[in-house]
Enzyme design. Sequence first.
Site, PDB file in Angstrom:
ATOM      1  N   SER A 138       0.866  -1.192   0.000  1.00 47.42           N
ATOM      2  CA  SER A 138       0.000   0.000   0.000  1.00 47.42           C
ATOM      3  C   SER A 138       0.895   1.233   0.000  1.00 47.42           C
ATOM      4  O   SER A 138       2.060   1.159   0.409  1.00 47.42           O
ATOM      5  CB  SER A 138      -0.848   0.007   1.273  1.00 47.42           C
ATOM      6  OG  SER A 138      -1.524   1.236   1.421  1.00 47.42           O
ATOM      7  N   TYR A 151      -1.914  -1.465  10.897  1.00 39.74           N
ATOM      8  CA  TYR A 151      -2.090  -1.660   9.450  1.00 39.74           C
ATOM      9  C   TYR A 151      -0.928  -1.039   8.679  1.00 39.74           C
ATOM     10  O   TYR A 151      -0.317  -1.687   7.818  1.00 39.74           O
ATOM     11  CB  TYR A 151      -3.418  -1.058   8.978  1.00 39.74           C
ATOM     12  CG  TYR A 151      -3.589  -1.175   7.482  1.00 39.74           C
ATOM     13  CD1 TYR A 151      -3.831  -2.408   6.887  1.00 39.74           C
ATOM     14  CD2 TYR A 151      -3.457  -0.055   6.653  1.00 39.74           C
ATOM     15  CE1 TYR A 151      -3.959  -2.531   5.507  1.00 39.74           C
ATOM     16  CE2 TYR A 151      -3.596  -0.168   5.272  1.00 39.74           C
ATOM     17  CZ  TYR A 151      -3.839  -1.409   4.707  1.00 39.74           C
ATOM     18  OH  TYR A 151      -3.946  -1.532   3.340  1.00 39.74           O
TER      19      TYR A 151
HETATM   20  N1  LIG Z   1      -8.904  -0.577  -0.708  1.00 39.17           N
HETATM   21  C1  LIG Z   1      -7.868   0.221  -0.476  1.00 39.17           C
HETATM   22  O1  LIG Z   1      -8.022   1.469  -0.367  1.00 39.17           O
HETATM   23  C2  LIG Z   1      -6.470  -0.355  -0.397  1.00 39.17           C
HETATM   24  C3  LIG Z   1      -5.391   0.517  -0.492  1.00 39.17           C
HETATM   25  C4  LIG Z   1      -4.104   0.008  -0.419  1.00 39.17           C
HETATM   26  C5  LIG Z   1      -3.905  -1.350  -0.242  1.00 39.17           C
HETATM   27  N2  LIG Z   1      -4.974  -2.191  -0.143  1.00 39.17           N
HETATM   28  C6  LIG Z   1      -4.705  -3.609   0.057  1.00 39.17           C
HETATM   29  O2  LIG Z   1      -5.277  -4.342  -1.004  1.00 39.17           O
HETATM   30  C7  LIG Z   1      -5.568  -5.665  -0.576  1.00 39.17           C
HETATM   31  C8  LIG Z   1      -6.978  -6.010  -1.000  1.00 39.17           C
HETATM   32  O3  LIG Z   1      -7.862  -5.129  -0.347  1.00 39.17           O
HETATM   33  P1  LIG Z   1      -9.283  -4.719  -0.931  1.00 39.17           P
HETATM   34  O4  LIG Z   1      -9.326  -3.250  -0.923  1.00 39.17           O
HETATM   35  O5  LIG Z   1      -9.573  -5.450  -2.158  1.00 39.17           O
HETATM   36  O6  LIG Z   1     -10.201  -5.217   0.294  1.00 39.17           O
HETATM   37  P2  LIG Z   1     -11.532  -6.062   0.347  1.00 39.17           P
HETATM   38  O7  LIG Z   1     -12.483  -5.671  -0.730  1.00 39.17           O
HETATM   39  O8  LIG Z   1     -11.988  -5.971   1.780  1.00 39.17           O
HETATM   40  O9  LIG Z   1     -11.039  -7.555   0.054  1.00 39.17           O
HETATM   41  C9  LIG Z   1     -10.220  -8.224   0.983  1.00 39.17           C
HETATM   42  C10 LIG Z   1     -10.071  -9.676   0.559  1.00 39.17           C
HETATM   43  O10 LIG Z   1      -9.283 -10.354   1.556  1.00 39.17           O
HETATM   44  C11 LIG Z   1      -9.986 -11.531   1.984  1.00 39.17           C
HETATM   45  N3  LIG Z   1      -9.718 -11.837   3.365  1.00 39.17           N
HETATM   46  C12 LIG Z   1      -9.899 -11.016   4.434  1.00 39.17           C
HETATM   47  N4  LIG Z   1      -9.622 -11.678   5.560  1.00 39.17           N
HETATM   48  C13 LIG Z   1      -9.245 -12.939   5.201  1.00 39.17           C
HETATM   49  C14 LIG Z   1      -8.843 -14.093   5.910  1.00 39.17           C
HETATM   50  N5  LIG Z   1      -8.766 -14.098   7.244  1.00 39.17           N
HETATM   51  N6  LIG Z   1      -8.531 -15.214   5.217  1.00 39.17           N
HETATM   52  C15 LIG Z   1      -8.623 -15.238   3.866  1.00 39.17           C
HETATM   53  N7  LIG Z   1      -8.989 -14.164   3.126  1.00 39.17           N
HETATM   54  C16 LIG Z   1      -9.297 -13.038   3.794  1.00 39.17           C
HETATM   55  C17 LIG Z   1     -11.462 -11.170   1.767  1.00 39.17           C
HETATM   56  O11 LIG Z   1     -12.230 -12.335   1.582  1.00 39.17           O
HETATM   57  P3  LIG Z   1     -13.161 -13.040   2.683  1.00 39.17           P
HETATM   58  O12 LIG Z   1     -13.789 -11.964   3.503  1.00 39.17           O
HETATM   59  O13 LIG Z   1     -14.136 -13.807   1.823  1.00 39.17           O
HETATM   60  O14 LIG Z   1     -12.254 -13.939   3.456  1.00 39.17           O
HETATM   61  C18 LIG Z   1     -11.401 -10.396   0.461  1.00 39.17           C
HETATM   62  O15 LIG Z   1     -11.382 -11.288  -0.625  1.00 39.17           O
HETATM   63  C19 LIG Z   1      -5.345  -5.675   0.935  1.00 39.17           C
HETATM   64  O16 LIG Z   1      -4.095  -6.256   1.211  1.00 39.17           O
HETATM   65  C20 LIG Z   1      -5.337  -4.210   1.309  1.00 39.17           C
HETATM   66  O17 LIG Z   1      -4.558  -3.959   2.449  1.00 39.17           O
HETATM   67  C21 LIG Z   1      -6.251  -1.725  -0.220  1.00 39.17           C
END
Ligand SMILES: NC(=O)c1ccc[n+]([C@@H]2O[C@H](COP(=O)([O-])OP(=O)(O)OC[C@H]3O[C@@H](n4cnc5c(N)ncnc54)[C@H](OP(=O)(O)O)[C@@H]3O)[C@@H](O)[C@H]2O)c1
Length: 261
Positions: A138, A151
Site C-alpha cells: 500500500s 495496518y
Molecule cells: N482498498 C484500499 O483502499 C487499499 C489501499 C491500499 C492497499 N490495499 C490492500 O489491497 C488488498 C486487498 O484489499 P481490498 O481493498 O480489495 O479489500 P476487500 O475488498 O476488503 O477484500 C479483501 C479480501 O481479503 C480476503 N480476506 C480477508 N480476511 C481474510 C482471511 N482471514 N482469510 C482469507 N482471506 C481473507 C477477503 O475475503 P473473505 O472476507 O471472503 O475472506 C477479500 O477477498 C489488501 O491487502 C489491502 O490492504 C487496499
Amino acid sequence: MKPVTLITGASAGIGAELVRIFAQHGHELVLVARREDRLVALADEIAAAGPPRPTVLAFDLEKRDTVARIATELAAHGLEPEIVVNNAGFGLAGAAGGLDRDAQLGMIDLNIRALTELSLCFVDSLARHRGGILNVASVAAYLPGPGMAVYYASKAYVLSFSEALHREMSHRGVRVTALCPGPVPTEFQARSGMRVDRSQLILTLTADRVAQIGYDGFMRGKRVVVAGLGNRIAVALLRLTPHALLLPMIERHMRDPRGSS
Ligand SMILES: NC(=O)c1ccc[n+]([C@@H]2O[C@H](COP(=O)([O-])OP(=O)(O)OC[C@H]3O[C@@H](n4cnc5c(N)ncnc54)[C@H](OP(=O)(O)O)[C@@H]3O)[C@@H](O)[C@H]2O)c1
C-alpha cells in the site's frame, strides 16, 4: 504437476479483479478467501467466459495451519504454484491502544504471517516455472499511520520484505513485485471502520485499474509498482517529509478527514 496462479483475497475488491485479469491472460487459477459462495460465483463467471474453471479453496488465512492445508490441497489436485499473489489483507481504524488486541494480532497473522509463509512455501515450484510473487502492499507502507498504526506497519513490512525477496530470488528466475495502491473503493473501508475521505478522490483508482497496473508491472518484473501518477507523486513527497512533520498531520487527518461523511 500443473502450474497455477494462487490468488488470496479473491472473493472481493482488488483480488477479484486480479483474478479476472490473470484469467484473461491464460493463467490457470486457484482462488483463496473465506467466503466460498463468492469464490464459487467468480469461478463460474471465469469458466463461462472460456478459461478453465479456477479451483476454489475456502480457507481462513488468519489460522496458523492454513498454508500447510493449502499446500496439501494443491498437491492432492496435482497442482503447484507458478505465481503466488498475496492480496488478502485488512485494516482497522482507531488508536492501537483502544482497538481490540486480538483483532489487531489477527491482522498481523493475515497481512504479515500468512503472506510471508505463502511467499516462502512454494519457492521451488516458483523457480521451476520461472514464475513469481505479487504482494499487495500500500502507499501506507511509506509512512507511519497514527490512527491505523498496526495496518500501516504491516504494509511497511510487506514492502520491505518484498523488495528484499525481489533481490534474493532474482538469481533463481523468480520475479517479486510489491504493488502499492492508494485509496481504492472496496469492502476494505467498511471492514476497517474508516470514514469516507473525499479529499483523497484525486488519488483514488478503481479496483480493476489497480489490478491491471499491478499485473502489468509484475509481468515486466518491476520491484515496486505504485499505482497511479498521483500516488507516485505522493510517495515522492512523503519520502522527503520529516516524520516529525508528518505524524501530527496524519493523526489529524485520520481523526477528521476533510469532507468526511
Ligand atoms: N482498498 C484500499 O483502499 C487499499 C489501499 C491500499 C492497499 N490495499 C490492500 O489491497 C488488498 C486487498 O484489499 P481490498 O481493498 O480489495 O479489500 P476487500 O475488498 O476488503 O477484500 C479483501 C479480501 O481479503 C480476503 N480476506 C480477508 N480476511 C481474510 C482471511 N482471514 N482469510 C482469507 N482471506 C481473507 C477477503 O475475503 P473473505 O472476507 O471472503 O475472506 C477479500 O477477498 C489488501 O491487502 C489491502 O490492504 C487496499
